[in-house]
Design a protein around this motif. Structure first.
Motif, PDB file in Angstrom:
ATOM      1  N   GLU A  12       0.817  -1.222   0.000  1.00 62.12           N
ATOM      2  CA  GLU A  12       0.000   0.000   0.000  1.00 62.12           C
ATOM      3  C   GLU A  12       0.849   1.271   0.000  1.00 62.12           C
ATOM      4  OE1 GLU A  12      -3.360  -0.142   2.765  1.00 62.12           O
ATOM      5  OE2 GLU A  12      -3.116  -2.315   2.846  1.00 62.12           O
ATOM      6  N   PRO A  28       1.458   2.462   5.086  1.00 61.39           N
ATOM      7  CA  PRO A  28       0.830   2.237   6.381  1.00 61.39           C
ATOM      8  C   PRO A  28       1.591   1.184   7.196  1.00 61.39           C
ATOM      9  CG  PRO A  28      -0.403   1.108   4.670  1.00 61.39           C
ATOM     10  CD  PRO A  28       0.678   1.906   3.984  1.00 61.39           C
ATOM     11  N   VAL A  29       1.500   1.301   8.496  1.00 61.91           N
ATOM     12  CA  VAL A  29       1.991   0.251   9.389  1.00 61.91           C
ATOM     13  C   VAL A  29       0.744  -0.534   9.783  1.00 61.91           C
ATOM     14  CG1 VAL A  29       3.202  -0.284  11.528  1.00 61.91           C
ATOM     15  CG2 VAL A  29       3.867   1.731  10.180  1.00 61.91           C
ATOM     16  N   ASN A  30       0.603  -1.718   9.194  1.00 60.43           N
ATOM     17  CA  ASN A  30      -0.596  -2.527   9.400  1.00 60.43           C
ATOM     18  C   ASN A  30      -0.230  -4.011   9.316  1.00 60.43           C
ATOM     19  OD1 ASN A  30      -0.331  -3.109   6.631  1.00 60.43           O
ATOM     20  ND2 ASN A  30      -1.888  -1.627   6.018  1.00 60.43           N
ATOM     21  N   ASN A  31      -1.241  -4.859   9.198  1.00 61.58           N
ATOM     22  CA  ASN A  31      -0.978  -6.305   9.181  1.00 61.58           C
ATOM     23  C   ASN A  31      -0.130  -6.746   7.997  1.00 61.58           C
ATOM     24  OD1 ASN A  31      -3.110  -5.728   7.410  1.00 61.58           O
ATOM     25  ND2 ASN A  31      -4.000  -7.758   7.644  1.00 61.58           N
ATOM     26  N   LYS A  32      -0.023  -5.941   6.957  1.00 60.16           N
ATOM     27  CA  LYS A  32       0.812  -6.286   5.797  1.00 60.16           C
ATOM     28  C   LYS A  32       2.276  -5.906   6.001  1.00 60.16           C
ATOM     29  CE  LYS A  32      -2.912  -5.702   2.469  1.00 60.16           C
ATOM     30  NZ  LYS A  32      -3.369  -4.939   1.302  1.00 60.16           N
ATOM     31  N   THR A  33       2.547  -4.979   6.912  1.00 59.31           N
ATOM     32  CA  THR A  33       3.910  -4.457   7.060  1.00 59.31           C
ATOM     33  C   THR A  33       4.505  -4.705   8.445  1.00 59.31           C
ATOM     34  OG1 THR A  33       3.058  -2.254   7.652  1.00 59.31           O
ATOM     35  CG2 THR A  33       3.546  -2.658   5.316  1.00 59.31           C
ATOM     36  N   ARG A  34       3.775  -5.407   9.319  1.00 61.20           N
ATOM     37  CA  ARG A  34       4.288  -5.695  10.660  1.00 61.20           C
ATOM     38  C   ARG A  34       4.993  -7.047  10.703  1.00 61.20           C
ATOM     39  NH1 ARG A  34      -1.104  -4.486  12.509  1.00 61.20           N
ATOM     40  NH2 ARG A  34      -1.204  -2.271  12.998  1.00 61.20           N
ATOM     41  N   ARG A  82       4.281   0.783  15.839  1.00 59.36           N
ATOM     42  CA  ARG A  82       3.241  -0.252  15.862  1.00 59.36           C
ATOM     43  C   ARG A  82       2.105  -0.017  14.872  1.00 59.36           C
ATOM     44  NH1 ARG A  82       2.781  -4.099  19.710  1.00 59.36           N
ATOM     45  NH2 ARG A  82       4.159  -4.026  21.500  1.00 59.36           N
ATOM     46  N   ASP A  83       1.763   1.238  14.624  1.00 59.69           N
ATOM     47  CA  ASP A  83       0.648   1.532  13.724  1.00 59.69           C
ATOM     48  C   ASP A  83       0.807   2.933  13.151  1.00 59.69           C
ATOM     49  OD1 ASP A  83      -0.114   3.279  15.793  1.00 59.69           O
ATOM     50  OD2 ASP A  83      -1.526   1.848  16.618  1.00 59.69           O
ATOM     51  N   VAL A  85       1.239   5.614   9.933  1.00 55.52           N
ATOM     52  CA  VAL A  85       1.798   5.752   8.585  1.00 55.52           C
ATOM     53  C   VAL A  85       3.236   6.239   8.701  1.00 55.52           C
ATOM     54  CG1 VAL A  85       1.608   7.045   6.402  1.00 55.52           C
ATOM     55  CG2 VAL A  85      -0.454   6.294   7.589  1.00 55.52           C
TER      56      VAL A  85
END
Length: 128
Positions: A12, A28-34, A82-83, A85
């Motif tokens: 993203e 974004p810092v989300n489930n795809k990038t953590r 942790r979350d 952008v």
């Protein structure tokens, strides 16, 4: 710019500015990038860094005759996240005929440094 079916789409990554010698993009810092422990994955930061450097290099070459590839990248992960952008700003520091060197700072919403990176991009003739 749209990049369907690419890593940029999967992570993203969105481009804010693509200029001559400077590129800015967000991720974004989300489930795809953590990573599994809930923090921004260092590999995602490196993917963002190489992406902005490569897009910046592509903006400086003759795309009819040349193509560019990441040759080397390093990164120092300064702060966890942790979350939210992150925003990457890439600037060219060396623009040669066969290589370019880019510095990339990745910051959070408050401008705190998350990762600093340097990427060398190779410029090669396109094969006919």
């Amino acid at each position: 710019m749209e990049f369907h079916n690419t890593l940029m789409e999967a992570l993203e990554i969105e481009f804010i500015e693509i200029g001559e010698g400077k590129v800015i993009a967000t991720m974004p810092v989300n489930n795809k990038t953590r990573q599994p422990f809930g923090y921004l994955h260092g590999g995602a930061s490196v993917a963002l860094a190489e992406t902005v450097a490569s897009i910046g290099a592509a903006a400086l070459i003759d795309n009819e005759k040349e193509i560019c590839f990441g040759l080397e990248i390093n990164a120092n992960h300064i702060r966890s996240k942790r979350d939210g952008v992150v925003t990457a700003t890439a600037e060219v520091v060396h623009h040669g005929k066969s290589t370019m060197v880019w510095t990339i700072d990745i910051v959070d919403e408050e401008g705190q440094l998350i990762c600093m990176s340097r990427c060398t991009v190779a410029v090669v003739p396109k094969k006919k």
